[in-house]
Enzyme design. Sequence first.
Site, PDB file in Angstrom:
ATOM      1  N   SER A 139      -3.298  -6.835  -2.137  1.00  0.00           N
ATOM      2  CA  SER A 139      -2.007  -6.568  -1.489  1.00  0.00           C
ATOM      3  C   SER A 139      -1.972  -5.185  -0.826  1.00  0.00           C
ATOM      4  CB  SER A 139      -0.781  -6.506  -2.528  1.00  0.00           C
ATOM      5  OG  SER A 139       0.270  -6.079  -2.025  1.00  0.00           O
ATOM      6  N   TYR A 153       2.406  -2.777 -10.253  1.00  0.00           N
ATOM      7  CA  TYR A 153       1.679  -3.907  -9.731  1.00  0.00           C
ATOM      8  C   TYR A 153       0.744  -3.374  -8.546  1.00  0.00           C
ATOM      9  CZ  TYR A 153       1.568  -7.371  -5.953  1.00  0.00           C
ATOM     10  OH  TYR A 153       1.028  -8.409  -4.631  1.00  0.00           O
TER      11      TYR A 153
END
Length: 243
Positions: A139, A153
Amino acid sequence: MLVTGAGRGIGAAVARAAAAQRYNVVINYTNSRGPADTLAAELRETGVRAYTVRADVADEAEVVEMFADVDRQFGRLDVLVNNAGIAGGYGPLATVTAEMLARLWAVNITGPFLCAREAAARMRTDEGGLGGSIINISSKAAVLGGPNEWVYYAASKGALDTMTTGLAKELANVGVRVNGVRPGLIESDFHLHAPPGRVERMAPGIPMERSGSAAEVAGAVVWLASAEASYVTGAFIDVTGGR
Ligand code: NDP
């Protein structure tokens, strides 16, 4: 090609793009059995072999059994896409608990490690394999840090990026390429982890002033898997609209 978490979202788009390139596809899921079965049927209609396998990537025994299943069905594995991932929660540092972190690390870090171990064991040319490619769906948060939303995350994806860098070097001389794709703001159920309207709120701040589609991420994945990327390993492709 084995795609983890492929019943929906980016994983499903990768499976579709792979089938369009004539890959036979294994669609892994944990909860999305119905959508995974429907997708497999859709792909078989196009003339490729496609089937589903349930496994929680964080569960070692289930991962080992999933790869044994691939052996039985296909006898060989060319590409692993470590796509399965969770946000872990939503909120600033004060909301962090050990329990949520344990599950987050298990799914987003342990899972890709276990799947990479099983895939590389089958692909590496020094152990009788034909070579192959591992693609980790990271990501852009790994670089941006995810402040106030999900730093944990982002940190899990940072670990995944380090794994990509290290395994690319470890496996480079045994025919296994390892690369990463860093999606930005992509339309999927992922944003259900955040307050409603996250994509619409954030899209104007993206340099391209829009969110991306799962299919746009899939294009980068399929290219990394292809022979056109034969000298590419340890690389990261940002699919972020310039973010
Ligand atoms: P979704 O929430 O739509 O899908 C998540 C997928 O992961 C589902 O297929 C789910 O399977 C699967 N999954 C979750 N936990 C497990 C597990 N323990 N074992 C196996 N599969 C699991 O998200 P996206 O499609 O958007 O996300 C795909 C990847 O892309 C993730 O790694 C995510 O971090 C990354 N990403 C997404 C971005 C975005 O903006 N959407 C941005 C950057 C990265 P099931 O449905 O069967 O439970």
